[in-house]
Design a protein around this motif. Structure first.
Motif, PDB file in Angstrom:
ATOM      1  N   LEU A  26       8.325  -8.420  -1.262  1.00 45.64           N
ATOM      2  CA  LEU A  26       6.343  -7.891  -1.414  1.00 45.64           C
ATOM      3  C   LEU A  26       5.723  -9.166  -2.339  1.00 45.64           C
ATOM      4  O   LEU A  26       4.767  -9.765  -2.264  1.00 45.64           O
ATOM      5  CB  LEU A  26       6.604  -6.699  -1.720  1.00 45.64           C
ATOM      6  N   SER A  27       6.606  -9.230  -3.775  1.00 49.50           N
ATOM      7  CA  SER A  27       5.979 -10.336  -4.601  1.00 49.50           C
ATOM      8  C   SER A  27       5.755 -11.275  -4.137  1.00 49.50           C
ATOM      9  O   SER A  27       4.183 -12.178  -4.154  1.00 49.50           O
ATOM     10  CB  SER A  27       6.812 -10.318  -5.643  1.00 49.50           C
ATOM     11  N   SER A  30       0.757  -6.631  -6.557  1.00 46.53           N
ATOM     12  CA  SER A  30       0.313  -5.612  -5.487  1.00 46.53           C
ATOM     13  C   SER A  30      -0.481  -4.756  -6.293  1.00 46.53           C
ATOM     14  O   SER A  30      -0.090  -4.593  -7.654  1.00 46.53           O
ATOM     15  CB  SER A  30       1.757  -5.372  -4.819  1.00 46.53           C
ATOM     16  N   THR A  31      -1.240  -3.772  -5.685  1.00 45.23           N
ATOM     17  CA  THR A  31      -1.873  -2.649  -6.092  1.00 45.23           C
ATOM     18  C   THR A  31      -1.668  -1.051  -5.490  1.00 45.23           C
ATOM     19  O   THR A  31      -0.678  -1.006  -5.735  1.00 45.23           O
ATOM     20  CB  THR A  31      -3.746  -2.635  -5.922  1.00 45.23           C
ATOM     21  N   ASP A  32      -1.630  -0.862  -4.925  1.00 45.15           N
ATOM     22  CA  ASP A  32      -2.032   0.254  -4.193  1.00 45.15           C
ATOM     23  C   ASP A  32      -1.425  -0.427  -2.840  1.00 45.15           C
ATOM     24  O   ASP A  32      -1.390  -1.371  -2.133  1.00 45.15           O
ATOM     25  CB  ASP A  32      -2.309   0.953  -3.703  1.00 45.15           C
ATOM     26  N   HIS A  62       2.252  -5.958   5.459  1.00 45.12           N
ATOM     27  CA  HIS A  62       0.825  -7.321   5.405  1.00 45.12           C
ATOM     28  C   HIS A  62      -0.265  -7.122   4.502  1.00 45.12           C
ATOM     29  O   HIS A  62      -0.025  -6.095   3.967  1.00 45.12           O
ATOM     30  CB  HIS A  62       0.298  -7.660   6.385  1.00 45.12           C
ATOM     31  N   THR A  63      -1.388  -7.414   3.981  1.00 41.61           N
ATOM     32  CA  THR A  63      -2.170  -7.374   1.955  1.00 41.61           C
ATOM     33  C   THR A  63      -3.331  -7.847   2.889  1.00 41.61           C
ATOM     34  O   THR A  63      -3.691  -7.960   4.117  1.00 41.61           O
ATOM     35  CB  THR A  63      -1.244  -9.116   1.551  1.00 41.61           C
ATOM     36  N   HIS A  64      -3.842  -7.085   1.819  1.00 45.53           N
ATOM     37  CA  HIS A  64      -5.301  -7.787   1.716  1.00 45.53           C
ATOM     38  C   HIS A  64      -5.762  -7.094   0.350  1.00 45.53           C
ATOM     39  O   HIS A  64      -5.725  -7.309  -0.243  1.00 45.53           O
ATOM     40  CB  HIS A  64      -5.877  -5.901   2.174  1.00 45.53           C
ATOM     41  N   PRO A  65      -6.191  -9.105   0.552  1.00 43.12           N
ATOM     42  CA  PRO A  65      -6.895  -9.993  -1.029  1.00 43.12           C
ATOM     43  C   PRO A  65      -7.696  -9.363  -1.011  1.00 43.12           C
ATOM     44  O   PRO A  65      -8.677  -8.951  -0.398  1.00 43.12           O
ATOM     45  CB  PRO A  65      -6.904 -11.131  -0.050  1.00 43.12           C
ATOM     46  N   ALA A  98      -0.068  -1.490   4.211  1.00 45.08           N
ATOM     47  CA  ALA A  98      -1.094  -2.412   4.046  1.00 45.08           C
ATOM     48  C   ALA A  98      -0.527  -2.984   2.630  1.00 45.08           C
ATOM     49  O   ALA A  98      -0.590  -1.527   2.140  1.00 45.08           O
ATOM     50  CB  ALA A  98      -2.239  -1.706   4.373  1.00 45.08           C
ATOM     51  N   VAL A  99      -0.748  -3.525   1.903  1.00 42.99           N
ATOM     52  CA  VAL A  99      -0.409  -3.986   0.511  1.00 42.99           C
ATOM     53  C   VAL A  99      -1.458  -4.323  -0.478  1.00 42.99           C
ATOM     54  O   VAL A  99      -2.087  -5.540   0.451  1.00 42.99           O
ATOM     55  CB  VAL A  99       0.530  -4.856   0.207  1.00 42.99           C
ATOM     56  N   GLY A 100      -2.307  -3.735  -1.162  1.00 44.71           N
ATOM     57  CA  GLY A 100      -3.297  -4.259  -1.749  1.00 44.71           C
ATOM     58  C   GLY A 100      -2.984  -5.792  -2.667  1.00 44.71           C
ATOM     59  O   GLY A 100      -2.372  -5.185  -3.769  1.00 44.71           O
TER      60      GLY A 100
END
Length: 590
Positions: free
Chosen positions: A38-39, A130-132, A94-97, A121-123
């Motif tokens: 994830l990182s 990563s956030t939430d 997947h990420t949300h930049p 979805a990962v902020g």
């Protein structure tokens, strides 16, 4: 190694090469998303200012990595299951930049249309942290809707709870699948040998649950090294499979990994060979712990040799022909993991085999003769076993109805007791992996005092089937014990001049000839029994007690060097006693 997909324009080759390393990332079965993985995708997402998505299978593999735009990512429809009602067996993270981990409407619609195990979805903040996170799952109780769960801190995803939720949802759809599907997979059968061999393959396919929609015979002296049947015939077969809407093509020959890969690329449907089909039937029939271990070992040995042919066959990870059994969760693992699992299985089987050996030694010490029923699959061995023992084992007019060996004591006409063993049926081209894996079970035939070969007297291929049984017995080393031929199903055939010489006509269904068979067994056992003289040293006095309990002692004489016994037994029993300290002083002929 697979490529990175999506919007790779402007991304340095060195970064793409680095991102490819994620395909080899280890993922434990209970991990929803490893924190280190994830990182990495969060870091790439922030650096590129684009969404990054990874696809993880339920078996711990990264099967796709996709780079998107800043606010979206194209998600290809990657499914590993056959049934349209099952989950895809893939989860997308997947990420949300530069934003929050809230799922978009597109994300939610993708869960419904592609039936993902989960969509997460990962902020990601500007620093790549990563956030939430938010995750969506199909809601089995409300079709067309999803359940959304939030994780305020993406660094602490509830792996266990989310993986358990996937398993629960999948079980719901599995339970509903027979009602929703209700149809068998359509199979085209292909052979290069003969119509008779294809006919038997059709029986195997029906036993496995397939619907045979066509057969193709391409006569060849030997298989083509690339496609088994030749490129032209393969392309013709592709059109036939498309026209008949076939789900799979089953070959009567054992395919190499190269053949399987090439054929799947040409045919664009799942491809199985005869060996995989038989393994699938065995997997469906294994009930005992030993049987399941043996099947999984055979599956893994077979698949370790076919890792190359893994194109469309990824669909085997879900339901359907060629996918069942305790080995199915290991189909796509690396050779290294397969070797580790095989070592573990071998240790477990050794433990089971030791228990079997102890039981066998106990039978030998008690002089309990073993009579093994062997024969071609579906010859009627289990029906005969039930008639002779009243055991009520599973009987059905299909191939390999019996997989796990069953034994029961029976009494012979003149009062002696024997152990009757019902064994797994033999078949032409019996997979080597099965013979090796089931060696302990098949030893019951190899070590039996009498072998009864049960043949289907009503089958036009009776002589060929009988020859196959003899070949398998030869390969097992079961050549010493007396053999009795029994032509079963006499209620379905008339007198034939070309029946097996000396064979007894029986009907396991009506009981005709079974008494005569028991008399023949009794005669064969008595032919192997002689009177022996054994000297039991006083130092091995415990053996004397065992021999007395086993019976058969006709006299004994105490001497200075031990006790001289006169005993009626077969040679195998005497050899066992000699291993424990007895000395053979002669037999009735010496």
């Amino acid at each position: 190694m697979p490529d990175i997909h999506g919007n790779t324009e402007g991304v340095r080759k060195s970064m793409l090469a680095e991102m490819k390393e994620m395909f080899d990332f280890p993922v434990a079965a209970d991990q929803f998303m490893p924190q280190e993985l994830l990182s990495r995708i969060c870091g790439y997402s922030a650096f590129l200012n684009r969404e990054v998505a990874v696809y993880l299978t339920r078996y711990g593999e990264v099967v796709d990595v996709i780079i998107g735009k800043a606010d979206s990512v194209n998600l290809p429809d990657l499914r590993l299951r056959r049934s349209e009602r099952r989950l895809s067996m893939v989860r997308c993270i997947h990420t949300h930049p530069g934003g929050s981990g809230t799922l978009s409407d597109v994300d939610v619609s993708a869960v419904l249309s592609m039936r993902f195990d989960a969509m997460c979805a990962v902020g990601v903040d500007d620093g790549g942290k990563s956030t939430d996170a938010e995750c969506a799952f199909l809601d089995p109780d409300h079709p067309g809707e999803v359940a959304r769960l939030r994780a305020p801190n993406a660094n602490r995803l509830p792996d266990e709870q989310w993986m358990a939720r996937i398993a629960d949802i999948d079980q719901h759809f599995v339970a509903e699948e027979p009602k929703a599907a209700g149809t068998a997979e359509k199979a085209i059968l292909v052979g290069i040998e003969s119509e008779d061999s294809l006919s038997e393959l059709a029986q195997l396919a029906r036993t496995a649950g397939a619907q045979c929609v066509a057969t193709v015979l391409q006569k060849r002296s030997k298989p083509d090294s690339a496609t088994c049947i030749g490129m032209g015939k393969a392309e013709e077969l592709s059109l036939k499979a498309q026209a008949m809407q076939a789900d799979l093509v089953i070959f009567d020959e054992e395919l190499t990994g190269v053949m399987q890969k090439n054929l799947e690329e040409i045919l664009r449907v799942k491809v199985l060979d005869r060996t995989a089909l038989i393994l699938d039937i065995f997997a469906a029939r294994a009930n005992t712990r030993e049987g399941k271990l043996q099947v999984e070992m055979a599956q893994l040995k077979y698949r370790s040799q076919h890792l190359l042919g893994q194109g469309l066959v990824l669909s085997r990870l879900a339901g359907g022909i060629g996918t069942r059994g305790p080995g199915e969760s290991k189909l796509e693992v690396s050779r290294r993991r397969i070797r580790e699992r095989l070592n573990d299985l071998e240790q477990q089987l050794l433990s089971v085999e030791k228990q079997r050996a102890l039981r066998r030694q106990d039978r030998e010490k008690r002089q309990t003769p073993v009579v093994a029923l062997v024969g071609y699959t579906n010859a009627g061995k289990s029906t005969l076993f039930n008639h002779m023992t009243g055991a009520g084992v599973y009987v059905k007019d299909e191939l390999f109805a019996t997989l796990d060996s069953v034994s029961r004591p029976i009494t012979l006409p003149h009062g002696g007791e024997v152990l009757l063993v019902d064994t797994v049926g033999f078949i032409r081209k019996l997979p080597h992996e099965l013979v090796k894996a089931f060696r302990a079970t098949l030893e019951e035939a190899a070590l039996a005092n009498v072998v009864v070969i049960v043949s289907d007297g009503a089958s036009p291929d009776m002589h060929k089937q009988h020859a196959t049984v003899l070949e398998v017995l030869e390969s097992l080393g079961a050549t010493d014990a007396p053999r009795i031929d029994a032509l079963n199903k006499s209620d379905r055939f008339a007198e034939q001049p070309d029946t097996l010489p000396g064979a007894l006509r029986i009907s396991a269904l009506t009981g005709e000839g079974v008494t005569a068979l028991l008399h023949a067994v009794e005669t064969a056992l008595n032919e192997g029994v002689k009177t022996w003289r054994l000297l039991i040293p006083y130092a091995s006095y415990g053996l004397l007690d065992k021999l007395h309990r086993a019976g058969g002692i006709h006299g004994q004489e105490h001497r200075e060097d031990g006790v001289l016994l006169t005993i009626r037994a077969d040679e195998r029993f005497v050899k066992s006693a000699c291993k424990e300290g007895a000395t053979l002083m002669g037999d009735e002929n010496s």
